[in-house]
Design a protein around this motif. Structure first.
Motif, PDB file in Angstrom:
ATOM      1  N   GLY A  20      14.352   2.914  25.608  1.00 16.85           N
ATOM      2  CA  GLY A  20      13.881   2.405  26.896  1.00 16.85           C
ATOM      3  C   GLY A  20      14.979   2.111  27.885  1.00 16.85           C
ATOM      4  N   SER A  21      16.222   2.185  27.477  1.00 16.93           N
ATOM      5  CA  SER A  21      17.401   1.981  28.332  1.00 16.93           C
ATOM      6  C   SER A  21      17.241   0.789  29.268  1.00 16.93           C
ATOM      7  N   ALA A  22      17.287   1.027  30.581  1.00 19.46           N
ATOM      8  CA  ALA A  22      17.342  -0.067  31.555  1.00 19.46           C
ATOM      9  C   ALA A  22      16.191  -1.050  31.397  1.00 19.46           C
ATOM     10  N   TYR A  23      15.014  -0.558  31.061  1.00 23.20           N
ATOM     11  CA  TYR A  23      13.865  -1.456  30.881  1.00 23.20           C
ATOM     12  C   TYR A  23      14.147  -2.485  29.789  1.00 23.20           C
ATOM     13  N   SER A  24      14.592  -2.013  28.639  1.00 23.39           N
ATOM     14  CA  SER A  24      14.843  -2.920  27.515  1.00 23.39           C
ATOM     15  C   SER A  24      16.028  -3.839  27.800  1.00 23.39           C
ATOM     16  N   TRP A  25      17.078  -3.286  28.398  1.00 23.40           N
ATOM     17  CA  TRP A  25      18.269  -4.100  28.679  1.00 23.40           C
ATOM     18  C   TRP A  25      17.949  -5.239  29.641  1.00 23.40           C
ATOM     19  N   ILE A  26      17.279  -4.896  30.743  1.00 29.78           N
ATOM     20  CA  ILE A  26      16.982  -5.914  31.755  1.00 29.78           C
ATOM     21  C   ILE A  26      16.007  -6.945  31.194  1.00 29.78           C
ATOM     22  N   ASN A  27      15.127  -6.513  30.311  1.00 25.07           N
ATOM     23  CA  ASN A  27      14.204  -7.433  29.650  1.00 25.07           C
ATOM     24  C   ASN A  27      14.966  -8.496  28.860  1.00 25.07           C
ATOM     25  N   VAL A  28      16.047  -8.083  28.236  1.00 24.15           N
ATOM     26  CA  VAL A  28      16.844  -8.995  27.413  1.00 24.15           C
ATOM     27  C   VAL A  28      17.699  -9.924  28.271  1.00 24.15           C
ATOM     28  N   ILE A  29      18.281  -9.401  29.343  1.00 27.86           N
ATOM     29  CA  ILE A  29      19.266 -10.206  30.079  1.00 27.86           C
ATOM     30  C   ILE A  29      18.719 -10.905  31.320  1.00 27.86           C
ATOM     31  N   PHE A  30      17.668 -10.359  31.939  1.00 30.95           N
ATOM     32  CA  PHE A  30      17.108 -10.989  33.137  1.00 30.95           C
ATOM     33  C   PHE A  30      15.682 -11.500  32.939  1.00 30.95           C
ATOM     34  N   GLY A  31      14.964 -10.922  32.001  1.00 24.79           N
ATOM     35  CA  GLY A  31      13.597 -11.361  31.774  1.00 24.79           C
ATOM     36  C   GLY A  31      12.587 -10.239  31.935  1.00 24.79           C
ATOM     37  N   GLU A  32      11.382 -10.524  31.453  1.00 20.30           N
ATOM     38  CA  GLU A  32      10.340  -9.503  31.349  1.00 20.30           C
ATOM     39  C   GLU A  32       9.955  -8.885  32.693  1.00 20.30           C
ATOM     40  N   PHE A  33       9.782  -9.709  33.713  1.00 23.23           N
ATOM     41  CA  PHE A  33       9.326  -9.190  35.007  1.00 23.23           C
ATOM     42  C   PHE A  33      10.330  -8.196  35.584  1.00 23.23           C
ATOM     43  N   PHE A  34      11.602  -8.579  35.584  1.00 26.61           N
ATOM     44  CA  PHE A  34      12.619  -7.688  36.143  1.00 26.61           C
ATOM     45  C   PHE A  34      12.799  -6.441  35.272  1.00 26.61           C
TER      46      PHE A  34
END
Length: 489
Positions: A93-107
């Motif tokens: 999932g690349s960017a989706y999974s990374w941003i989910n981990v570091i910024f949160g689900e919405f972002f």
């Protein structure tokens, strides 16, 4: 209180161990060689055979090579961020999974939703481009498809693009058999495609006229449609037009959960494929505008073949175009692999129906692949998609901006709840900001239509998130269950 709880749910961050556990079932079989082939095959696709001539004629003149170079610098800055992210978090999932981990689900959802537009449209874009080139090859042999089966609905009397349908189905069937088999096919086709490009470059060098490079940067003037031609304005317009050429390295990151030794494999695959692609793009651009005056390529859908034929090399033109058509399969393989892994990630997290996140007995996300194939067939074979083409760049650039800024949130967690990556973005903390600003500058240079389409897609994504994803998110359910447990103690 309700609003506070609402925003808290939106900003919930996924535990990286959850992704690590869920993605561990995917087969880890891809090597650096496979990722280089995947990256080069996806980046160096339809665009290298068309965009150098088109952008030279419409925006940059002989300086089209500078447009490719500037676009490569922007992509390179972001690629450093991608390399660090994928090394620290080798999740599907690349960017989706990374941003989910570091910024949160919405972002994470916003970044992933933007990328999904890229994959959906890119599959249709490449399939239709392959179809057009294939028909161009067989028509001189007297093999002409009926108009109704040659173009998308409402385009030139077409009803369905049959070749595009067949191509998407074939690639889908290939990927359904496993990524290692697809990777072998990809590796072979990429070698053939690179050889065809080098053949064009070496033959084209014999037909170069130095006068065609003068002036290298034509004088600026606005085009009839209001876009820029010449000067640095034209080069900038060219950057925005051709940036989609470099978006393929994201497809490498999307498959990082299937990499052998991802900490080393991912950075080498991402950065290596980008370097190879830049060399090929700039070489083709310089040779093409040297062979004929840049204005000769206006509205030319196949400038490489045309230039070879006009310079007295018709046989080589056929060879290069034939390999180009076959080579377009590589881009389709890359995009469909990456897109299906992103859809799998959405299903894995409950953001879309969970059956999308299931794996078959061979640990392949084939349900997600089927959905992607169906959407690709519909877009590429039924609907005219020219008005959506720039959405590829728009959606990707949004994700690129998220990833660039994400480095600031990633660094403090490395070596703690996230592993220490083997590769780190250099010149921290300056380079992440430069990558963000560069991606934003390219996004700003897109035409207003592309930005509007990105806005419409964004609104559609918000509807799905608040209407379905937020209520079915596994992360949200786990958090709610944990809160209930604490209340009951």
């Amino acid at each position: 209180m309700v609003m506070k709880s609402f925003f808290k749910r939106m900003l919930l961050k996924e535990d990286p161990n959850v992704y690590q556990d869920k993605d561990s079932h995917l087969s880890q079989v891809l090597t650096v060689k496979d990722f280089l082939a995947l990256g080069v095959g996806t980046i160096v696709s339809t665009s290298i055979f068309t965009l150098p001539g088109v952008v030279a004629a419409s925006h940059a003149g002989p300086a089209v090579a500078l447009s490719f170079l500037v676009a490569a610098i922007v992509a390179g800055l972001v690629a450093f961020a991608y390399a660090e992210m994928s090394s620290a978090m080798p999740f599907a999932g690349s960017a989706y999974s990374w941003i989910n981990v570091i910024f949160g689900e919405f972002f994470g959802w916003i970044a992933g939703w933007a990328l999904l537009a890229e994959y959906f449209i890119a599959v249709a874009f490449v399939a239709s481009g392959l179809s057009a080139n294939f028909r161009g090859l067989i028509e001189p042999l007297g093999l002409v498809l009926p108009k109704q089966l040659s173009s998308a609905y409402g385009t030139s009397g077409g009803v369905i693009d049959l070749v595009a349908v067949i191509v998407v189905i074939l690639v889908g069937l290939l990927l359904a058999r496993g990524v290692s088999g697809a990777a072998r096919v990809e590796n072979i086709l990429v070698v053939l495609k690179v050889l065809a490009i080098l053949l064009f470059v070496f033959v084209g060098l014999t037909a170069i006229h130095a006068s065609n490079y003068s002036p290298f940067i034509p004088k600026y003037h606005p085009n009839a449609d209001g876009s820029a031609f010449g000067g640095w304005q034209g080069i900038y317009a060219g950057v925005s037009s051709i940036f989609l050429s470099y978006i393929g390295f994201d497809s490498i990151a999307a498959n990082s959960a299937e990499a052998k030794d991802p900490k080393k494999t991912m950075p080498r695959g991402i950065l290596g494929s980008l370097v190879l692609a830049v060399i090929l793009f700039v070489s083709v651009s310089l040779v093409m505008v040297g062979m004929f005056k840049y204005s000769s390529y206006a509205n030319n859908a196949e400038p490489v073949g045309w230039a070879l034929r006009e310079s007295g090399h018709p046989i080589i033109a056929i060879v290069v175009q034939t390999v180009a058509v076959v080579g377009m399969f590589t881009a389709l393989i890359g995009m469909m692999m990456a897109g299906s892994r992103l859809l799998y990630s959405f299903g894995r997290d409950g953001m879309l129906p969970k059956w999308l996140g299931s794996l078959n007995k061979d640990n392949l996300p084939n349900r997600a692949l089927v959905v992607l194939s169906i959407v690709g067939v519909i877009l590429g074979a039924v609907f005219p998609f020219a008005f959506l083409a720039q959405l590829i760049s728009a959606g990707t650039l949004i994700a690129f901006m998220f990833v660039s800024l994400g480095i600031y949130a990633l660094r403090p967690r490395e070596g703690k709840d996230l592993p220490e990556p083997s590769f780190k973005m250099p010149l921290y903390p300056v380079m992440p900001a430069l990558a963000f600003l560069a991606a934003f500058a390219v996004f700003w240079g897109l035409d207003m239509g592309a930005k509007l389409y990105a806005l419409y897609w964004f609104i559609f994504g918000l509807v799905i998130y608040f209407g379905y994803g937020m209520r079915h998110s596994f992360l949200s359910k786990r958090s709610q269950a944990k809160e209930n447990e604490e209340k009951n103690k």
